[in-house]
Scaffold this motif. Sequence first.
Motif, PDB file in Angstrom:
ATOM      1  N   LEU A  38       0.877  -1.166   0.000  1.00 39.00           N
ATOM      2  CA  LEU A  38       0.000   0.000   0.000  1.00 39.00           C
ATOM      3  C   LEU A  38       0.915   1.217   0.000  1.00 39.00           C
ATOM      4  N   VAL A  39       0.908   1.965  -1.104  1.00 42.43           N
ATOM      5  CA  VAL A  39       1.769   3.136  -1.240  1.00 42.43           C
ATOM      6  C   VAL A  39       0.963   4.364  -0.822  1.00 42.43           C
ATOM      7  N   ILE A  40       1.511   5.139   0.109  1.00 39.90           N
ATOM      8  CA  ILE A  40       0.781   6.232   0.744  1.00 39.90           C
ATOM      9  C   ILE A  40       1.530   7.539   0.528  1.00 39.90           C
ATOM     10  N   GLY A  41       0.837   8.559   0.017  1.00 41.85           N
ATOM     11  CA  GLY A  41       1.482   9.850  -0.147  1.00 41.85           C
ATOM     12  C   GLY A  41       0.682  10.774  -1.048  1.00 41.85           C
ATOM     13  N   PRO A  42       1.062  12.048  -1.091  1.00 44.43           N
ATOM     14  CA  PRO A  42       0.324  13.028  -1.890  1.00 44.43           C
ATOM     15  C   PRO A  42       0.702  13.009  -3.366  1.00 44.43           C
ATOM     16  N   ILE A  43      -0.273  13.242  -4.207  1.00 49.50           N
ATOM     17  CA  ILE A  43       0.001  13.567  -5.600  1.00 49.50           C
ATOM     18  C   ILE A  43       0.589  14.976  -5.639  1.00 49.50           C
ATOM     19  N   SER A  44       1.487  15.229  -6.591  1.00 50.50           N
ATOM     20  CA  SER A  44       2.092  16.551  -6.727  1.00 50.50           C
ATOM     21  C   SER A  44       1.925  17.070  -8.148  1.00 50.50           C
ATOM     22  N   LEU A  45       1.622  18.349  -8.250  1.00 50.98           N
ATOM     23  CA  LEU A  45       1.628  19.018  -9.544  1.00 50.98           C
ATOM     24  C   LEU A  45       3.036  19.551  -9.752  1.00 50.98           C
TER      25      LEU A  45
ATOM     26  N   PHE B 115      13.207   2.215  -4.823  1.00 51.68           N
ATOM     27  CA  PHE B 115      12.704   1.741  -3.527  1.00 51.68           C
ATOM     28  C   PHE B 115      11.474   0.861  -3.713  1.00 51.68           C
ATOM     29  N   ALA B 116      10.533   1.303  -4.544  1.00 52.35           N
ATOM     30  CA  ALA B 116       9.312   0.521  -4.766  1.00 52.35           C
ATOM     31  C   ALA B 116       9.624  -0.835  -5.374  1.00 52.35           C
ATOM     32  N   GLY B 117      10.530  -0.846  -6.371  1.00 56.01           N
ATOM     33  CA  GLY B 117      10.900  -2.112  -6.994  1.00 56.01           C
ATOM     34  C   GLY B 117      11.574  -3.054  -6.015  1.00 56.01           C
ATOM     35  N   TYR B 118      12.414  -2.504  -5.169  1.00 51.67           N
ATOM     36  CA  TYR B 118      13.115  -3.322  -4.179  1.00 51.67           C
ATOM     37  C   TYR B 118      12.144  -3.900  -3.154  1.00 51.67           C
ATOM     38  N   LEU B 119      11.247  -3.080  -2.646  1.00 49.11           N
ATOM     39  CA  LEU B 119      10.332  -3.521  -1.586  1.00 49.11           C
ATOM     40  C   LEU B 119       9.493  -4.717  -2.020  1.00 49.11           C
TER      41      LEU B 119
ATOM     42  N   ILE C   4       4.527   9.169  -4.980  1.00 49.65           N
ATOM     43  CA  ILE C   4       3.523   8.107  -5.010  1.00 49.65           C
ATOM     44  C   ILE C   4       3.244   7.636  -6.437  1.00 49.65           C
ATOM     45  N   VAL C   5       3.326   8.545  -7.406  1.00 51.33           N
ATOM     46  CA  VAL C   5       3.096   8.152  -8.802  1.00 51.33           C
ATOM     47  C   VAL C   5       4.246   7.273  -9.285  1.00 51.33           C
ATOM     48  N   GLN C   6       5.473   7.736  -9.065  1.00 54.83           N
ATOM     49  CA  GLN C   6       6.633   6.952  -9.472  1.00 54.83           C
ATOM     50  C   GLN C   6       6.656   5.594  -8.772  1.00 54.83           C
ATOM     51  N   SER C   7       6.387   5.591  -7.468  1.00 53.13           N
ATOM     52  CA  SER C   7       6.428   4.348  -6.688  1.00 53.13           C
ATOM     53  C   SER C   7       5.289   3.416  -7.050  1.00 53.13           C
TER      54      SER C   7
ATOM     55  N   GLY D 123       8.789  10.346 -17.008  1.00 59.69           N
ATOM     56  CA  GLY D 123       7.548   9.855 -16.435  1.00 59.69           C
ATOM     57  C   GLY D 123       7.756   8.584 -15.653  1.00 59.69           C
ATOM     58  N   PRO D 124       6.687   8.063 -15.040  1.00 59.24           N
ATOM     59  CA  PRO D 124       6.812   6.827 -14.275  1.00 59.24           C
ATOM     60  C   PRO D 124       7.057   5.623 -15.172  1.00 59.24           C
ATOM     61  N   PHE D 125       7.488   4.525 -14.578  1.00 61.82           N
ATOM     62  CA  PHE D 125       7.763   3.306 -15.339  1.00 61.82           C
ATOM     63  C   PHE D 125       6.473   2.713 -15.884  1.00 61.82           C
ATOM     64  N   ARG D 126       6.403   2.567 -17.192  1.00 64.00           N
ATOM     65  CA  ARG D 126       5.211   2.010 -17.837  1.00 64.00           C
ATOM     66  C   ARG D 126       5.537   0.720 -18.592  1.00 64.00           C
ATOM     67  N   GLY D 127       6.708   0.172 -18.351  1.00 58.26           N
ATOM     68  CA  GLY D 127       7.074  -1.083 -18.977  1.00 58.26           C
ATOM     69  C   GLY D 127       6.510  -2.264 -18.217  1.00 58.26           C
ATOM     70  N   THR D 128       7.127  -3.413 -18.395  1.00 60.62           N
ATOM     71  CA  THR D 128       6.670  -4.638 -17.758  1.00 60.62           C
ATOM     72  C   THR D 128       7.821  -5.305 -17.015  1.00 60.62           C
ATOM     73  N   ARG D 129       7.472  -6.277 -16.223  1.00 55.35           N
ATOM     74  CA  ARG D 129       8.489  -7.067 -15.538  1.00 55.35           C
ATOM     75  C   ARG D 129       9.412  -7.751 -16.554  1.00 55.35           C
ATOM     76  N   ALA D 130       8.822  -8.224 -17.633  1.00 59.42           N
ATOM     77  CA  ALA D 130       9.618  -8.880 -18.677  1.00 59.42           C
ATOM     78  C   ALA D 130      10.649  -7.924 -19.271  1.00 59.42           C
ATOM     79  N   ASP D 131      10.290  -6.645 -19.401  1.00 61.55           N
ATOM     80  CA  ASP D 131      11.235  -5.645 -19.906  1.00 61.55           C
ATOM     81  C   ASP D 131      12.434  -5.508 -18.975  1.00 61.55           C
ATOM     82  N   VAL D 132      12.173  -5.525 -17.671  1.00 62.50           N
ATOM     83  CA  VAL D 132      13.252  -5.393 -16.695  1.00 62.50           C
ATOM     84  C   VAL D 132      14.154  -6.630 -16.738  1.00 62.50           C
ATOM     85  N   LEU D 133      13.554  -7.797 -16.822  1.00 65.26           N
ATOM     86  CA  LEU D 133      14.349  -9.029 -16.878  1.00 65.26           C
ATOM     87  C   LEU D 133      15.200  -9.075 -18.145  1.00 65.26           C
ATOM     88  N   ALA D 134      14.656  -8.569 -19.258  1.00 62.09           N
ATOM     89  CA  ALA D 134      15.441  -8.506 -20.504  1.00 62.09           C
ATOM     90  C   ALA D 134      16.600  -7.519 -20.356  1.00 62.09           C
TER      91      ALA D 134
END
Length: 293
Positions: free
Chosen positions: A7-14, A244-248, A32-35, A275-286
Motif C-alpha cells: 500500500l503506497v501512501i502519499g500526496p500527488i504533486s503538480l 525503492f518501490a521495486g526493491y520492496l 507516489i506516482v513513481q512508486s 515519467g513513471p515506469f510504464r514497462g513490464t516485468r519482462a522488460d526489466v528481466l530482458a
Amino acid sequence: MAKYDTLVIGPISLDHNIDYEGNERREVGGAIVQSGFAAARSGAKTAIFTKLNPADADPIKTFEGSGADVFWKPSAQTCSIRNQYFTADKERRECRSMGKCDPFTADELPDVETSIYHFAGLVYGDFDGELFRAVGKKGKVAVDVQCLLRHVEDDKSMMFHDWADKQTYLPHVDFLKTDTAEAEILTGVADRRLAAMQLSAWGAKEIMITHNTEVMIYDGKEFYTCPIKARNLSGRTGRGDTTFAGYLTERLHASIPDALLYATALVSLKMETPGPFRGTRADVLAYIDEFYK
C-alpha cells in the motif's frame, strides 16, 4: 477484506520540472506516482492511497495504466513543487513549494490488508512518526526519509533539516530509503557505509542508500551494491522512488541481492524515459540479461 503486497501512501504533486537549458515540463507526479507505477508494473498487487484537491487533478486517471487500485481523500490544497535543475545529470536542483497537502492520518487509510506500508511523502508534515508505529502492528513499514527532512520554509523555499524524532521512530521502520546527501544530514557522516551503520544502530532494519552511480543496501550485517547502467538520464526524476518501490515488492519473495539487482535494473531502464515506469516485468528481466550478465 482486500489483500495487497504493498500500500503506497502519499500526496500527488503538480510538478513543474525545468531542466538546465530552461525547458519546462509540467506533469502530475510525486513520489507516489513513481512508486505506485513501479510496484504495480513489476507485478505486485498494489494499492494507492493519496490526497489532493480534486479540482486540480483526477486521482483515478493519474494512475491509469498502472494496474494499481486507487483510494483517495480530498485535501484543501494539492501538493505542488517547482524543480529547477542546474546540471544535465539533474544532481543539482532548487525546489520551491507551490502548494502543500493536508497531513495523512491513520484513520484515513483504506481498510485493506497489506504486507508493506510504503510511505512515499514529499515534505515534512505529510506523516507523523506515530503513524509508522500504528501501522507497524499490522505490516512492514517502509519509509523514504525525504519527507521527514524536506521542510517548506516561510518563503516557500524547501530546505533539508535533520529528523528530530529519528531515534524514537527508526526502530519501527523495516525498510528505510535515503540518498547520499540525506544520509549525511541524518547521521553527520559523509561516508555512505558508515552512515548506514549508524542508521542501523538507531534501529532501522534494512537501509537503502542511493547514489548516482549505484544503489547500496545494508541489513545490519552485510553491504550489498549494484551499479546503475542507464544509457541516458531523460527520465531522472523519480529515480529513488522507483528504486525503492521495486526493491520492496521484490523483497517479499527474493533475497537482498536478487531484489537489489531487479530494482537497479528497473530504475536504469526507467531513467531512459520521462515519467513513471510504464514497462513490464519482462522488460526489466530482458534489461538484466542485456546489461547485467
